[in-house]
Design a protein around this motif. Structure first.
Motif, PDB file in Angstrom:
ATOM      1  N   GLN A   9     -46.794  37.414  47.375  1.00 31.21           N
ATOM      2  CA  GLN A   9     -47.632  36.348  47.922  1.00 31.21           C
ATOM      3  C   GLN A   9     -49.113  36.654  47.717  1.00 31.21           C
ATOM      4  O   GLN A   9     -49.915  35.754  47.507  1.00 31.21           O
ATOM      5  CB  GLN A   9     -47.323  36.149  49.400  1.00 31.21           C
ATOM      6  CG  GLN A   9     -48.025  34.943  49.988  1.00 31.21           C
ATOM      7  CD  GLN A   9     -47.584  34.648  51.401  1.00 31.21           C
ATOM      8  OE1 GLN A   9     -46.533  35.115  51.836  1.00 31.21           O
ATOM      9  NE2 GLN A   9     -48.367  33.896  52.105  1.00 31.21           N
ATOM     10  N   GLU A  23     -48.047  30.956  53.285  1.00 32.79           N
ATOM     11  CA  GLU A  23     -46.684  30.521  53.590  1.00 32.79           C
ATOM     12  C   GLU A  23     -46.691  29.577  54.781  1.00 32.79           C
ATOM     13  O   GLU A  23     -47.395  29.789  55.759  1.00 32.79           O
ATOM     14  CB  GLU A  23     -45.813  31.732  53.879  1.00 32.79           C
ATOM     15  CG  GLU A  23     -44.354  31.407  53.862  1.00 32.79           C
ATOM     16  CD  GLU A  23     -43.488  32.645  53.824  1.00 32.79           C
ATOM     17  OE1 GLU A  23     -42.268  32.481  53.928  1.00 32.79           O
ATOM     18  OE2 GLU A  23     -44.018  33.752  53.705  1.00 32.79           O
ATOM     19  N   LEU A  33     -45.108  27.250  49.991  1.00 32.93           N
ATOM     20  CA  LEU A  33     -46.412  27.864  49.843  1.00 32.93           C
ATOM     21  C   LEU A  33     -47.443  26.747  49.823  1.00 32.93           C
ATOM     22  O   LEU A  33     -47.335  25.818  49.022  1.00 32.93           O
ATOM     23  CB  LEU A  33     -46.482  28.690  48.558  1.00 32.93           C
ATOM     24  CG  LEU A  33     -45.636  29.948  48.544  1.00 32.93           C
ATOM     25  CD1 LEU A  33     -45.694  30.612  47.170  1.00 32.93           C
ATOM     26  CD2 LEU A  33     -46.081  30.922  49.611  1.00 32.93           C
TER      27      LEU A  33
END
Length: 60
Positions: A9, A23, A33
């Motif tokens: 991420q 997120e 996302l």
């Protein structure tokens, strides 16, 4: 538990505007996302983010 690994991420960016992605949950409580720069949100299928602008959802 997160839908994708934290290290992944950190390096992912929005394919549209290159901003960071955070997120979140979509309208159906599915993980996604969300772009911090533009209004696009990308779904996550089985832990894999689908970073296709044509398949992104526009957040309101």
């Amino acid at each position: 538990m997160t839908a994708i690994e934290p290290w992944l991420q950190e390096i992912l960016r929005c394919p549209s505007c290159r901003s960071a992605l955070t997120e979140g949950q979509g309208p159906d409580a599915a993980p996604e996302l969300q772009c911090t720069g533009c209004s696009l949100a990308y779904r996550i299928d089985d832990g894999i983010p689908v970073l296709l602008v044509d398949e992104a959802r526009t957040r309101s």
